[in-house]
Scaffold this motif. Sequence first.
Motif, PDB file in Angstrom:
ATOM      1  N   ALA A  60     -27.024   3.953 -93.473  1.00  0.00           N
ATOM      2  CA  ALA A  60     -28.101   2.962 -93.478  1.00  0.00           C
ATOM      3  C   ALA A  60     -29.478   3.614 -93.491  1.00  0.00           C
ATOM      4  N   LEU A  61     -29.576   4.834 -92.922  1.00  0.00           N
ATOM      5  CA  LEU A  61     -30.865   5.538 -92.845  1.00  0.00           C
ATOM      6  C   LEU A  61     -30.699   6.937 -93.449  1.00  0.00           C
ATOM      7  N   PRO A  62     -30.525   7.015 -94.764  1.00  0.00           N
ATOM      8  CA  PRO A  62     -30.215   8.312 -95.396  1.00  0.00           C
ATOM      9  C   PRO A  62     -31.315   9.354 -95.245  1.00  0.00           C
ATOM     10  N   GLY A  63     -32.549   8.919 -95.100  1.00  0.00           N
ATOM     11  CA  GLY A  63     -33.645   9.885 -94.999  1.00  0.00           C
ATOM     12  C   GLY A  63     -33.997  10.282 -93.588  1.00  0.00           C
ATOM     13  N   ALA A  64     -33.376   9.661 -92.600  1.00  0.00           N
ATOM     14  CA  ALA A  64     -33.723   9.934 -91.210  1.00  0.00           C
ATOM     15  C   ALA A  64     -33.080  11.236 -90.736  1.00  0.00           C
ATOM     16  N   GLY A  65     -33.815  11.965 -89.916  1.00  0.00           N
ATOM     17  CA  GLY A  65     -33.298  13.214 -89.382  1.00  0.00           C
ATOM     18  C   GLY A  65     -33.731  13.387 -87.934  1.00  0.00           C
ATOM     19  N   PHE A  66     -33.426  14.551 -87.369  1.00  0.00           N
ATOM     20  CA  PHE A  66     -33.808  14.833 -85.985  1.00  0.00           C
ATOM     21  C   PHE A  66     -33.938  16.338 -85.802  1.00  0.00           C
ATOM     22  N   THR A  67     -34.575  16.703 -84.719  1.00  0.00           N
ATOM     23  CA  THR A  67     -34.733  18.111 -84.362  1.00  0.00           C
ATOM     24  C   THR A  67     -33.910  18.372 -83.113  1.00  0.00           C
ATOM     25  N   MET A  68     -32.861  19.172 -83.245  1.00  0.00           N
ATOM     26  CA  MET A  68     -31.946  19.418 -82.133  1.00  0.00           C
ATOM     27  C   MET A  68     -32.278  20.765 -81.494  1.00  0.00           C
ATOM     28  N   ARG A  69     -32.813  20.723 -80.280  1.00  0.00           N
ATOM     29  CA  ARG A  69     -33.162  21.931 -79.535  1.00  0.00           C
ATOM     30  C   ARG A  69     -32.227  22.095 -78.342  1.00  0.00           C
ATOM     31  N   PRO A  70     -32.210  23.283 -77.736  1.00  0.00           N
ATOM     32  CA  PRO A  70     -31.341  23.518 -76.569  1.00  0.00           C
ATOM     33  C   PRO A  70     -31.537  22.510 -75.441  1.00  0.00           C
ATOM     34  N   VAL A  71     -32.760  22.017 -75.271  1.00  0.00           N
ATOM     35  CA  VAL A  71     -33.017  21.075 -74.184  1.00  0.00           C
ATOM     36  C   VAL A  71     -32.219  19.795 -74.375  1.00  0.00           C
ATOM     37  N   PHE A  72     -31.935  19.427 -75.631  1.00  0.00           N
ATOM     38  CA  PHE A  72     -31.109  18.251 -75.896  1.00  0.00           C
ATOM     39  C   PHE A  72     -29.716  18.424 -75.313  1.00  0.00           C
ATOM     40  N   PHE A  73     -29.128  19.585 -75.526  1.00  0.00           N
ATOM     41  CA  PHE A  73     -27.790  19.852 -75.008  1.00  0.00           C
ATOM     42  C   PHE A  73     -27.800  19.903 -73.484  1.00  0.00           C
ATOM     43  N   ALA A  74     -28.874  20.402 -72.920  1.00  0.00           N
ATOM     44  CA  ALA A  74     -28.979  20.460 -71.463  1.00  0.00           C
ATOM     45  C   ALA A  74     -29.006  19.057 -70.868  1.00  0.00           C
ATOM     46  N   TRP A  75     -29.831  18.180 -71.430  1.00  0.00           N
ATOM     47  CA  TRP A  75     -29.907  16.798 -70.957  1.00  0.00           C
ATOM     48  C   TRP A  75     -28.567  16.084 -71.141  1.00  0.00           C
ATOM     49  N   THR A  76     -27.937  16.305 -72.289  1.00  0.00           N
ATOM     50  CA  THR A  76     -26.641  15.656 -72.566  1.00  0.00           C
ATOM     51  C   THR A  76     -25.588  16.100 -71.563  1.00  0.00           C
ATOM     52  N   LEU A  77     -25.560  17.392 -71.280  1.00  0.00           N
ATOM     53  CA  LEU A  77     -24.594  17.917 -70.321  1.00  0.00           C
ATOM     54  C   LEU A  77     -24.826  17.319 -68.934  1.00  0.00           C
ATOM     55  N   VAL A  78     -26.088  17.197 -68.544  1.00  0.00           N
ATOM     56  CA  VAL A  78     -26.418  16.584 -67.252  1.00  0.00           C
ATOM     57  C   VAL A  78     -25.909  15.147 -67.199  1.00  0.00           C
ATOM     58  N   GLY A  79     -26.197  14.373 -68.253  1.00  0.00           N
ATOM     59  CA  GLY A  79     -25.770  12.974 -68.281  1.00  0.00           C
ATOM     60  C   GLY A  79     -24.259  12.826 -68.270  1.00  0.00           C
ATOM     61  N   ALA A  80     -23.566  13.641 -69.053  1.00  0.00           N
ATOM     62  CA  ALA A  80     -22.110  13.535 -69.178  1.00  0.00           C
ATOM     63  C   ALA A  80     -21.409  13.931 -67.884  1.00  0.00           C
ATOM     64  N   VAL A  81     -21.795  15.069 -67.319  1.00  0.00           N
ATOM     65  CA  VAL A  81     -21.149  15.557 -66.100  1.00  0.00           C
ATOM     66  C   VAL A  81     -21.470  14.645 -64.917  1.00  0.00           C
ATOM     67  N   ALA A  82     -22.713  14.189 -64.832  1.00  0.00           N
ATOM     68  CA  ALA A  82     -23.096  13.303 -63.730  1.00  0.00           C
ATOM     69  C   ALA A  82     -22.303  12.006 -63.772  1.00  0.00           C
ATOM     70  N   GLN A  83     -22.046  11.485 -64.967  1.00  0.00           N
ATOM     71  CA  GLN A  83     -21.283  10.248 -65.079  1.00  0.00           C
ATOM     72  C   GLN A  83     -19.844  10.440 -64.615  1.00  0.00           C
ATOM     73  N   ILE A  84     -19.233  11.553 -64.978  1.00  0.00           N
ATOM     74  CA  ILE A  84     -17.874  11.838 -64.531  1.00  0.00           C
ATOM     75  C   ILE A  84     -17.833  11.997 -63.012  1.00  0.00           C
ATOM     76  N   ALA A  85     -18.778  12.773 -62.467  1.00  0.00           N
ATOM     77  CA  ALA A  85     -18.814  13.004 -61.026  1.00  0.00           C
ATOM     78  C   ALA A  85     -19.082  11.717 -60.261  1.00  0.00           C
ATOM     79  N   ALA A  86     -19.953  10.869 -60.786  1.00  0.00           N
ATOM     80  CA  ALA A  86     -20.262   9.603 -60.130  1.00  0.00           C
ATOM     81  C   ALA A  86     -19.025   8.718 -60.040  1.00  0.00           C
ATOM     82  N   THR A  87     -18.260   8.678 -61.122  1.00  0.00           N
ATOM     83  CA  THR A  87     -17.037   7.881 -61.133  1.00  0.00           C
ATOM     84  C   THR A  87     -16.034   8.426 -60.118  1.00  0.00           C
TER      85      THR A  87
END
Length: 297
Positions: A60-87
């Motif tokens: 639907a958005l063929p021209g859209a892109g993003f900039t993936m930096r290490p901080v993105f993976f850090a935030w994602t890891l925090v969110g994912a692990v915290a959700q598992i631990a919270a459960t």
Amino acid sequence: MFVLPWLWAVFTVVAAAAQTARNAMQRSLTGTLGTIGATHVRFLYGLPFALIFLCLVKLALPGAGFTMRPVFFAWTLVGAVAQIAATALMLAAMQERSFVVTTAYTKLEPVLVALFGVVILGDHLSLWAWLAICIATSGILAMSWRPGTAMSVRPALLGIASAALFGVSAVGFRGAIRALEADSFVLGATTTLVAGLAVQTVLLSGYLALFDRPGLLAILRSWRQSVFAGFLGSFASQFWFLAFALETVAKVRTLALIEVIFAGIVSGAIIKQATSPRDGLGIALIVAGVALLLTMG
């Protein structure tokens, strides 16, 4: 990209409704797969649907892109692990036979997530928004607590820790969406969803492979019953992340308290059973807090 100012609220309501349906599906799987197995279904069988969502967004958005930096993976890891631990902490607290008290404490999440969002992400909340959060949360507490409920320190601490980690998870995922710097908030939210589910799938699958291989095999064998639950989980998460991309986690998680009302409707507790004055007060406070949030927050 022009975005309607109330679109985040629509996304949140859709997510809350889908999550209510997903919880009903997961409840039916708990008897055969166990608590951890039924929980893992939302990740393992939700990931393929998240990938489909991402493909549709890219089409639907063929021209859209993003900039993936290490901080993105850090935030994602925090969110994912915290959700598992919270459960995990929530389930541990419920095993202490203080289910009602545990539920009440875990519903402190909107207040905690508001604090985390302000401190960690720099989200701004007006005085009206803070008031709305407190009013809606007090409604949850009114519905959760019952006179004569036994108090216990351990499940209370576990419940509060669970609520805090759920808050950290929401903040982590919003941080990841913002760090991605995507051209479209839809692309940013969906990409973060795929990354988060991938991390959770790898972590829980690895845990089950090491410590509960029969449980993992049971999950794989029950794919027919699990696919729809996985779809609902991924669908709900998609709309949670879309809401996080547009609005502060505090406002999203406060409006999400209407899930309690949805659950009551589904279970028939509100329609078929008499509502106690305490429940009526709780519902009124939730509605009042949400209304204040939407109009003044």
